[in-house]
Design a protein around this motif. Structure first.
Motif, PDB file in Angstrom:
ATOM      1  N   GLY A   1       2.037  -7.894   1.125  1.00 32.58           N
ATOM      2  CA  GLY A   1       2.573  -6.761   0.378  1.00 32.58           C
ATOM      3  C   GLY A   1       1.592  -5.615   0.257  1.00 32.58           C
ATOM      4  O   GLY A   1       1.891  -4.466   0.619  1.00 32.58           O
ATOM      5  N   MET A   2       0.364  -5.863  -0.268  1.00 28.88           N
ATOM      6  CA  MET A   2      -0.612  -4.801  -0.462  1.00 28.88           C
ATOM      7  C   MET A   2      -1.175  -4.315   0.875  1.00 28.88           C
ATOM      8  O   MET A   2      -1.600  -3.164   1.003  1.00 28.88           O
ATOM      9  N   HIS A   3      -1.201  -5.187   1.904  1.00 28.60           N
ATOM     10  CA  HIS A   3      -1.619  -4.745   3.243  1.00 28.60           C
ATOM     11  C   HIS A   3      -0.623  -3.713   3.768  1.00 28.60           C
ATOM     12  O   HIS A   3      -1.008  -2.698   4.378  1.00 28.60           O
ATOM     13  N   LEU A   4       0.673  -3.946   3.528  1.00 26.90           N
ATOM     14  CA  LEU A   4       1.697  -2.994   3.937  1.00 26.90           C
ATOM     15  C   LEU A   4       1.552  -1.683   3.158  1.00 26.90           C
ATOM     16  O   LEU A   4       1.680  -0.590   3.735  1.00 26.90           O
ATOM     17  N   VAL A   5       1.272  -1.756   1.845  1.00 26.63           N
ATOM     18  CA  VAL A   5       1.083  -0.547   1.040  1.00 26.63           C
ATOM     19  C   VAL A   5      -0.061   0.294   1.595  1.00 26.63           C
ATOM     20  O   VAL A   5       0.035   1.522   1.734  1.00 26.63           O
ATOM     21  N   TYR A   6      -1.177  -0.338   1.940  1.00 32.65           N
ATOM     22  CA  TYR A   6      -2.338   0.375   2.460  1.00 32.65           C
ATOM     23  C   TYR A   6      -1.981   1.093   3.763  1.00 32.65           C
ATOM     24  O   TYR A   6      -2.327   2.262   3.971  1.00 32.65           O
ATOM     25  N   ASN A   7      -1.301   0.402   4.678  1.00 33.90           N
ATOM     26  CA  ASN A   7      -0.937   1.008   5.963  1.00 33.90           C
ATOM     27  C   ASN A   7       0.035   2.171   5.772  1.00 33.90           C
ATOM     28  O   ASN A   7      -0.046   3.193   6.461  1.00 33.90           O
ATOM     29  N   LEU A   8       1.019   2.003   4.848  1.00 29.84           N
ATOM     30  CA  LEU A   8       1.978   3.076   4.612  1.00 29.84           C
ATOM     31  C   LEU A   8       1.305   4.322   4.049  1.00 29.84           C
ATOM     32  O   LEU A   8       1.627   5.450   4.445  1.00 29.84           O
ATOM     33  N   VAL A   9       0.366   4.145   3.109  1.00 29.89           N
ATOM     34  CA  VAL A   9      -0.299   5.302   2.507  1.00 29.89           C
ATOM     35  C   VAL A   9      -1.196   6.001   3.510  1.00 29.89           C
ATOM     36  O   VAL A   9      -1.198   7.237   3.652  1.00 29.89           O
ATOM     37  N   THR A  10      -2.024   5.232   4.244  1.00 32.88           N
ATOM     38  CA  THR A  10      -3.019   5.840   5.138  1.00 32.88           C
ATOM     39  C   THR A  10      -2.412   6.324   6.448  1.00 32.88           C
ATOM     40  O   THR A  10      -2.908   7.289   7.037  1.00 32.88           O
ATOM     41  N   ARG A  11      -1.337   5.666   6.931  1.00 34.84           N
ATOM     42  CA  ARG A  11      -0.778   6.047   8.225  1.00 34.84           C
ATOM     43  C   ARG A  11       0.493   6.886   8.079  1.00 34.84           C
ATOM     44  O   ARG A  11       0.572   8.003   8.605  1.00 34.84           O
ATOM     45  N   ALA A  12       1.518   6.313   7.406  1.00 33.00           N
ATOM     46  CA  ALA A  12       2.789   7.027   7.314  1.00 33.00           C
ATOM     47  C   ALA A  12       2.670   8.286   6.454  1.00 33.00           C
ATOM     48  O   ALA A  12       3.169   9.347   6.821  1.00 33.00           O
TER      49      ALA A  12
END
Length: 905
Positions: free
Chosen positions: A857-868
């Motif tokens: 869950g938090m790995h997905l949050v990090y990728n969404l904030v920094t990439r998307a």
């Protein structure tokens, strides 16, 4: 020895009884006299108690029937369409006519109060006295409920203190359920002689009176008369259900409406019982004759009584009496009668043996932690140990003669009779799970064993022994395990990865649908099977077991890449993560394996390697070839980026599923109201059609239909518009999750829309949600990524921030900062340690793996904030102070900014 043999022996019992035989007549006469006196006294008291109890039941039943009949008639009148129509149109004349008709009915003649209120205002009064509305608002709190009851109310009137019985009937709108009027009916206890006469008639009383708070309300005769004066004076100084016999009359009191505890309403009366008087006279005559005969026999035979036999018999009876009273330290004192001495010694030996055995059994029975109950063969309770008494707080202290049905719920009465019958028949002792309620909404589950006890070994049971074992916690634990297992199964089946778990011996514990599909099996069939029963390749089995052993030995996760060939001879690459854990089922070590298909990534990597090799070879040739190679490299990187983005899409689709469930829950309510209103309108239309076809249609019917149709159609339009808006919001949120297109949104409205989709997740918890965001903050961004970020943060707080609490606070704030938006999310949960804070964004890192969490869950949050979102995220937390996430991402508030961003992309 000779001296002992020549010692004079006491006379035999036959010799000593022969002489004073007449003396026994005196003892017999005195005993009969005492027993007759006791029997007469007990019979008189029993007859009196039985008569008073019967009178109490008759009075209570008569009062309940009368009040319930009046209440039912009032309810029936309030439910008639004409009455409701008159109340709705404020037709006071029609309502007043109906009220006066009711007062002249069979039950209405008792009423002194009969008034109608609408909207809190007085409308019609048909009674003798007005309603004390101010006292009634504080006393009669059930006036707006659907279960009206009678209550008595004391208040200060203009010239005196009044006590009334009053009942409030709420009048509701049939369609909306709204209360818009109240019908009050009451009895003035200070002046209603008919009410007192009905009580006096049902109790068969001579004189009667009503008393409240030691104050006379009304009496059947003038209170200055001697009989009434004595009755009232006696009633003021006694408690409920007391009685007194005076000059052939019986005084008694009965508490009316005992369920009301604020004040006591007493009905006191005096009556005569002819059977009681006759019984008393007969017993007195019998006692006089018996006393005369006893005195005559005593005078004749007193001189024949022998001191020796009386003394010996007294010692024996004293010892027997002390034993009967429970004294264990008393010893038998020898007398001069040999037979009595032998009988006393035998009795002393037997009592000593029984005392030891009973002491041991009593300690064992009382100290047992499990509930134990003994009962007769028909289910009548004989005794129970302290553990069982704690489970039956509602039973009276003298629970003997009570049936088992008073302890267990009513629905198990027939089953208990069957179990008792089996135990009595000598079958294997029945074992059954029967709960015991300890409150109105809680019960304990027990496993009861019905064991027959045959003390005399005569082949038939003397009584039944019930032994209980508390299995409440076991059943709760089993339920939680099943629920947890079901949730885990749903989660792993939704995930796109191949997931399975096996023990160290290679036996499958858990398999998701994707893994089962690749193996060509059904997931439920694989559970419990060995690797060798599913996989045909022995080398693959050996490699899997070696990897599992390595994970167990290292006690750490293992990342490997592996490949397989499908039925089309295509090679697929998997990135496999193996994690050790302790199986809660078998309490042995097990391995969780998660495999993700990275074939496209591997192909992209191979393509990239080939391009790099070709680039090196052409560097020495021409610059133009270098540019072509760079172009191919850029294309490959784009494919790699697309592949990575598809991994994020998988998590987005999972959130979309939760969004669908949340919106469906919200849409159900307006659609349900719309269907109900449409059905009702259809029924009225059919009824109107029938009246039109039969030429019985009236103008009033058509007006009523038009009025009702307008109301129903307004309700339908209102609720369908609400459903349409929810569906529109849902469509927009769904589109946001499935695309990364930029669009203009109001940030506050969008955040609140996200929280609505999470409402089903929060309905079972008492969490406060606060949103601090300007109403005019309009920005352009990809909203789907923002929704996934906020949804995962909220679910992370519910799972990890409040593990043992159903109360908490969640805060979301957003403000403009440095050509972007600073979004701050915080909770007041348990917080995180420094070690947890360092690993929070690592894939597969979780503190609740045993509860089924994957750590993504938090790995997905990090990728969404920094990439998307092309932003940054920072987490702040310490143990016990909650957790705060600060997220900054660039935001645009014009179409020109949006175009520039798309060109840069």
């Amino acid at each position: 020895m000779a001296v002992m043999n020549n010692k004079k022996q006491p006379p035999s019992l036959a010799f000593q009884i022969a002489v004073p035989i007449l003396g026994l007549l005196v003892i017999t006469g005195l005993t009969i006299f005492a027993w007759s006196f006791y029997i007469s006294k007990t019979a008189l008291e029993s007859e009196l108690a039985l008569d008073l109890e019967k009178t109490k039941s008759i009075v209570s039943l008569s009062l309940d029937n009368t009040l319930n009949d009046i209440k039912d008639d009032l309810i029936e009148m309030s439910l008639t369409p004409n009455f409701k129509k008159a109340l709705a149109s404020d037709d006071s004349e029609e309502i007043e006519r109906k009220l006066y008709n009711f007062l002249s009915s069979k039950q209405g003649y008792l009423l002194d109060i009969l008034e109608v209120f609408k909207g809190g205002n007085h409308l019609v009064d048909a009674g003798i006295i007005p309603v004390p509305i101010m006292q009634l608002k504080a006393k009669h709190k059930n006036a707006l409920t659907t279960s009206p009851t009678w209550e008595h109310l004391t208040f200060r009137a203009t010239d005196n203190i009044k006590t009334i019985l009053i009942c409030a009937i709420p009048i509701t709108n049939t369609q909306t359920g709204e209360v818009y009027g109240v019908l009050y009916g009451g009895i003035d206890l200070n002046s209603n002689v008919s009410f007192l006469d009905s009580l006096r008639s049902s109790s068969g009383a001579i004189d009667a009176a009503l008393i409240a708070k030691k104050r006379l309300l009304i009496s059947s005769h003038n209170k200055s008369e001697k009989n009434i004066r004595e009755l009232i004076a006696w009633a003021h100084g006694v408690t409920t259900d007391s009685y007194l016999i005076k000059e052939g009359r019986i005084f008694s009191t009965i508490r009316l409406l005992p369920e009301q505890t604020e004040s006591t309403l007493l009905y006191t009366f005096s009556k005569r019982n002819p059977s009681f008087q006759a019984l008393k006279t007969n017993y007195m005559k019998s006692l006089g004759i018996m006393l005369t005969l006893t005195l005559l026999l005593s005078s004749i035979t007193a001189w024949m009584m022998q001191k020796r036999i009386l003394s010996a018999l007294k010692k024996l009876t004293n010892y027997a009496h002390s034993v009967m009273e429970g004294s264990s330290e008393t010893s038998f004192e020898r007398g001069s009668v040999k037979e009595f001495n032998q009988l006393g010694e035998n009795l002393e030996t037997m009592i000593s043996s029984l005392d030891k055995k009973s002491t041991y059994i009593s300690k064992l029975f009382s100290s047992a932690t499990a509930p134990i109950i003994t009962c007769k063969l028909d289910g009548t309770i004989l005794d129970m140990n302290p553990a069982a008494e704690k489970l039956a707080p509602t039973l009276p202290s003298k629970f003997h003669t009570k049936s088992l049905a008073t302890l267990f719920p009513d629905k198990y009465s027939q089953d208990i009779k069957i179990y008792l019958g089996r135990a009595v028949a000598g079958q294997t002792p029945p074992v059954a799970v029967i709960p015991i309620p300890i409150s109105s909404d809680e019960e304990l589950s027990f496993v009861w064993t019905f064991s027959p006890v045959d003390i005399a070994q005569k082949g038939s049971a003397d009584f039944i022994l019930l032994q209980g074992q508390d299995v409440t916690e076991n059943r709760k634990a089993v339920k939680k395990v099943l629920e947890s297992e079901s949730r885990l199964r749903q989660i792993i089946d939704i995930l796109p990865q191949e997931i399975f778990a096996n023990d160290i011996n290679g036996k499958f514990i858990l398999v998701n649908k994707n893994k089962a599909k690749r193996l060509g099996r059904i997931a439920t069939e694989l559970t419990g099977k060995h690797l060798s029963e599913v996989i045909d390749n022995p080398d693959e089995i050996a490699r899997t077991q070696n990897d599992d052993q390595l994970v167990i030995d290292r006690d750490d996760k293992l990342l490997i890449e592996e490949s397989y060939v499908d039925e089309n001879r295509d090679i697929h690459w998997l990135e496999t993560t193996k994690v050790p854990y302790l199986s809660t089922e078998t309490h042995t070590q097990a391995i969780l394996t998660i495999s993700m298909d990275i074939t496209r990534i591997k192909n992209a990597e191979n393509t990239l390697q080939n391009l790099n090799k070709e680039l090196v070879e052409r560097v020495s040739m021409r610059t133009i070839e270098l540019e072509n190679a760079n172009s191919a490299l850029t294309k490959s990187m784009d494919e790699l980026r697309k592949t990575q983005n598809k991994l994020v899409e998988t998590e987005k689709m999972a959130s979309l599923g939760e969004l669908v469930a949340g919106i469906a829950h919200e849409i159900n309510t307006p659609l349900g109201i719309g269907v109900t209103s449409t059905s009702y309108l259809k029924g009225m239309t059919e009824e109107l059609q029938e009246q039109f076809d039969s030429s019985s249609l009236k103008k009033s019917n058509l007006e009523n239909y038009i009025k009702t149709s307008n109301t129903a159609l307004s309700s339908i339009v209102k609720n369908l518009n609400r459903a349409a808006k929810l569906i529109s919001d849902f469509k927009q949120l769904a589109v946001d999750q499935s695309t990364e297109d930029l669009r203009n949104i109001n940030l506050r409205d969008y955040i609140e829309g996200i929280l609505i989709s999470l409402k089903p997740k929060l309905k079972d918890y008492d969490y406060s949600l606060e949103v601090d965001c300007p109403d005019d903050l309009d920005i352009i961004l990809s909203p789907g990524s923002l929704m996934l970020v906020i949804s995962n943060l909220v679910m992370n707080s519910l799972t990890h921030g409040f593990p043992n609490s159903e109360h908490g606070s969640l805060t979301i704030s957003a403000h403009k900062k440095n050509e972007g938006v600073l979004l701050t999310y915080s909770d007041n949960g348990i917080g995180m340690s420094k070690e947890q804070l360092e690993k929070i964004y690592d894939p597969f890192y979780t503190t609740k793996r045993s509860a089924g969490n994957t750590g993504l869950g938090m790995h997905l949050v990090y990728n969404l904030v920094t990439r998307a979102l092309k932003g940054r995220i920072e987490c702040k937390s310490t143990i016990g102070t909650g957790t705060t996430f600060e997220i900054w991402f660039p935001a645009y508030n014009s179409e020109q900014d949006k175009s520039n961003t798309q060109l840069e992309s």
